[in-house]
Each structure stands twice: as structure tokens, then as C-alpha cells.
Design an enzyme around this catalytic site. Structure first.
Site, mmCIF file in Angstrom:
data_model
loop_
_atom_site.group_PDB
_atom_site.id
_atom_site.type_symbol
_atom_site.label_atom_id
_atom_site.label_comp_id
_atom_site.label_asym_id
_atom_site.label_seq_id
_atom_site.Cartn_x
_atom_site.Cartn_y
_atom_site.Cartn_z
ATOM 1 N N LYS A 179 -52.257 -12.410 -69.113
ATOM 2 C CA LYS A 179 -51.245 -11.511 -69.674
ATOM 3 C C LYS A 179 -50.660 -10.608 -68.588
ATOM 4 O O LYS A 179 -49.462 -10.284 -68.590
ATOM 5 C CB LYS A 179 -51.863 -10.655 -70.782
ATOM 6 C CG LYS A 179 -50.948 -9.561 -71.359
ATOM 7 C CD LYS A 179 -49.633 -10.124 -71.885
ATOM 8 C CE LYS A 179 -48.892 -9.157 -72.789
ATOM 9 N NZ LYS A 179 -48.643 -7.844 -72.235
ATOM 10 N N GLU A 186 -42.352 -11.260 -66.216
ATOM 11 C CA GLU A 186 -41.358 -10.592 -67.076
ATOM 12 C C GLU A 186 -40.506 -9.608 -66.260
ATOM 13 O O GLU A 186 -39.286 -9.553 -66.410
ATOM 14 C CB GLU A 186 -42.098 -9.868 -68.191
ATOM 15 C CG GLU A 186 -41.266 -9.093 -69.173
ATOM 16 C CD GLU A 186 -42.163 -8.359 -70.150
ATOM 17 O OE1 GLU A 186 -42.256 -7.120 -70.047
ATOM 18 O OE2 GLU A 186 -42.794 -9.019 -70.992
#
Length: 315
Positions: A179, A186
Site C-alpha cells: 500500500k 499515486e
């Protein structure tokens, strides 16, 4: 656990006990079928065995304290899941501390933002494999499922839960590690969109010869790129939505915060000598945004607001 995650589990028929420091939120969920509790001790006591407690708080001491307080009220064989954005190194620490008490620890990196209630959450999971398999009904209920996304060819030999939006990644910390890198990527994707639109916005400036000055319809460009372009994505969807609502992004001041995972991604890359110039530059761009603000910074802020509800105050 976030309120929308609790609601998603309730929709799937799970028994959910909630504790939230905001008692109004806990009571609101109680009206929707959850069991409310007024303390972590009461929360643990109301869970049905074998007990699984999901902690979802900001990374750091507040999460550590909550995990250890819950553990004091748990028994051997119970499970504590950290579904927040903790650093993977903390997961290894918690797994070791809880193992001494006979309590299992699972880390779950969660992506889905404010839209998770309807879309579901992409889940990246670490811990003991048999414990994660025991929790499979919870993860399956929280994940988005296959939906209308086309199947990737030649995946027959791979983990089929990935197609459902959740994946066991390895031992404790692996979920949050994946993550963390997800968030680092991102940053880079967001920065690329932001810079590209800023270049197009500047095309009408006096720096170009008159015949090369283009007053480009940015909102329409974002929309047309959503329709078959190779750069189409949810982040582009959010960009198109933000520009349609406010072409000049007046309500965004251009300051772009970072939640920590981008920094940790760069540090992990340094530790293993993996070059990541794009991700590093995107993190530094956020640092720079706190000194002076460009249209690109405003677009980054708009995307963060769209997928996660993050609000940088106007100054």
C-alpha cells in the site's frame, strides 16, 4: 474501522461492534444495525469469538496505543487487524509484541477513499496466511468484487482473489508495504496529470509566438481523454470532474500535503538502492507547493479532495 467500511460489512450481514471517539458516529451506526461501545475495553468485550478487532486510525503512537489497549482485553487466538496507513516497520513490531500474548496480527493496506462504500476497497493484506484465510469473509465483503472490469488473460495460475480486489501479500507488514508503494505511485501519476494540464493552460501565454498560442478547453480535454485514451484512469475522472465544476479551481489554494507513505516509499527505495526519480520528484513537488502555488498544485489538491476527501485550507 471507518464508518463506510462498517456499513459495507453490515450490508453483507456481518455482526459489527463499533467504537469511535465520536459517540455520535457510533450511535449513528448503531441505528444501522451495528453494536455500539463506549470504550475499547467494552468494544473487545462485545465482540463474538473468535474475536477480530479492526483498528483504523492515523499512523503512529495513537494506533500503537489502541492496539496495545485492545490486546489487554483479548485472549489467545484472537486477531487484531490494522487497516490504517501504518508504516510496515511498525507492523513487524506489533506482530512480535502480540505474538508474545498469543494474539494474531494482520495488516491491511486499504485503498478506496470516500467512495469505498459503493465501489468497495482494494485490500492489500499481510500476516499469517492461515489467519488471513480465516478472515476471508470479511475481506471479500469489503472488496469491490470483479465488477465490470475485463479479466486479464492468462491469469489462471495466479491468486484469484486479486480479481475480486483483495490480495494476501505475505508476512506481517507486506500489506502495508504494498500500500505504501501504491501511494508513492499515486503521487507520481497525480503529478504527471497536474503538470500536463498546467502546460496546456500556459499554451496561451505571451511566451509563445502569436500563431502558437492556444486557449485550450481543459475541462473538455480531460473529458475526451476519459474516452478511450491510454491515460484514462480514476484520477483522470476526478480531474475532469474538478475542472467541470471549477475551471480555474478557485477553491483550491495549491498547497498539497503528503500523508507519509510517499516519504516511506522513497526511504525503502534508498534502503535497497532502487532508483525512483519520478516518485522522488513528485514528493519534492509537494514540498515546493507549500512555498508557492501553481495551477498544477491546485489540480493535485482537487484530485486529493476527490478520491480521499482531503481538504487543504484556503490561505
Amino acid at each position: 474501522m471507518g464508518a463506510n467500511m462498517a456499513r459495507r460489512l453490515l450490508r453483507a450481514g456481518h455482526e459489527v461492534v463499533v467504537y469511535n471517539r465520536s459517540q455520535d458516529k457510533a450511535k449513528g451506526l448503531e441505528k444501522e444495525g451495528a453494536i455500539a461501545s463506549s470504550s475499547l475495553a467494552e468494544f473487545a468485550g462485545k465482540l463474538s469469538g473468535p474475536r477480530a478487532a479492526w483498528v483504523m486510525m492515523p499512523s503512529g503512537e495513537v494506533t500503537h496505543s489502541a492496539i496495545m489497549e485492545i490486546a489487554e482485553n483479548m485472549e489467545r487466538g484472537d486477531i487484531i487487524i490494522d487497516g490504517g496507513n501504518s508504516r510496515y516497520t511498525e507492523d513487524a513490531r506489533h506482530a512480535s509484541l502480540l505474538k508474545e500474548k498469543g494474539i494474531h496480527f494482520v495488516d491491511c493496506g486499504t485503498s478506496g477513499g470516500v467512495w469505498g462504500l459503493e465501489r468497495g476497497y482494494c485490500l492489500m493484506i499481510g500476516g499469517e496466511k492461515d489467519v488471513v484465510e480465516h478472515l476471508d469473509p470479511i475481506f471479500k465483503s469489503l472488496a469491490p468484487g470483479a465488477g465490470g472490469i475485463d479479466r486479464t488473460p492468462n491469469r489462471e495460475a495466479f491468486d484469484q482473489t486479486a480479481e475480486q480486489g483483495y490480495l494476501y501479500c505475505g508476512q506481517a507488514g507486506a500489506g502495508h508495504f504494498v500500500k505504501m508503494v501504491h501511494n508513492g505511485i499515486e503521487y507520481g501519476l497525480m503529478q504527471a496529470y497536474a503538470e500536463g494540464f498546467d502546460i496546456m493552460r500556459a499554451a496561451k501565454s505571451d511566451g509563445n509566438a502569436p500563431e502558437l498560442r492556444y486557449d485550450l478547453p481543459l475541462a473538455d480535454i480531460a473529458e475526451v481523454w476519459r474516452r478511450g485514451s491510454v491515460v484514462a484512469s480514476w484520477l483522470l475522472d476526478l480531474t475532469a470532474s474538478a475542472l467541470a465544476k471549477s475551471p480555474q479551481l478557485e477553491k483550491f489554494n495549491g498547497r498539497v500535503d503528503d500523508s507519509g507513505e510517499g516519504r516511506w516509499t522513497i526511504e525503502a527505495a534508498i534502503n535497497t538502492a532502487v532508483p525512483c526519480p519520478v516518485l522522488t520528484a513528485s514528493l519534492y513537488a509537494r514540498f515546493r507547493s507549500r512555498q508557492d502555488h501553481t495551477f498544477a498544485d491546485k489540480l493535485l489538491s482537487a484530485m486529493r479532495s476527490g478520491f480521499g476527501g482531503h481538504v487543504e485550507p484556503l490561505k
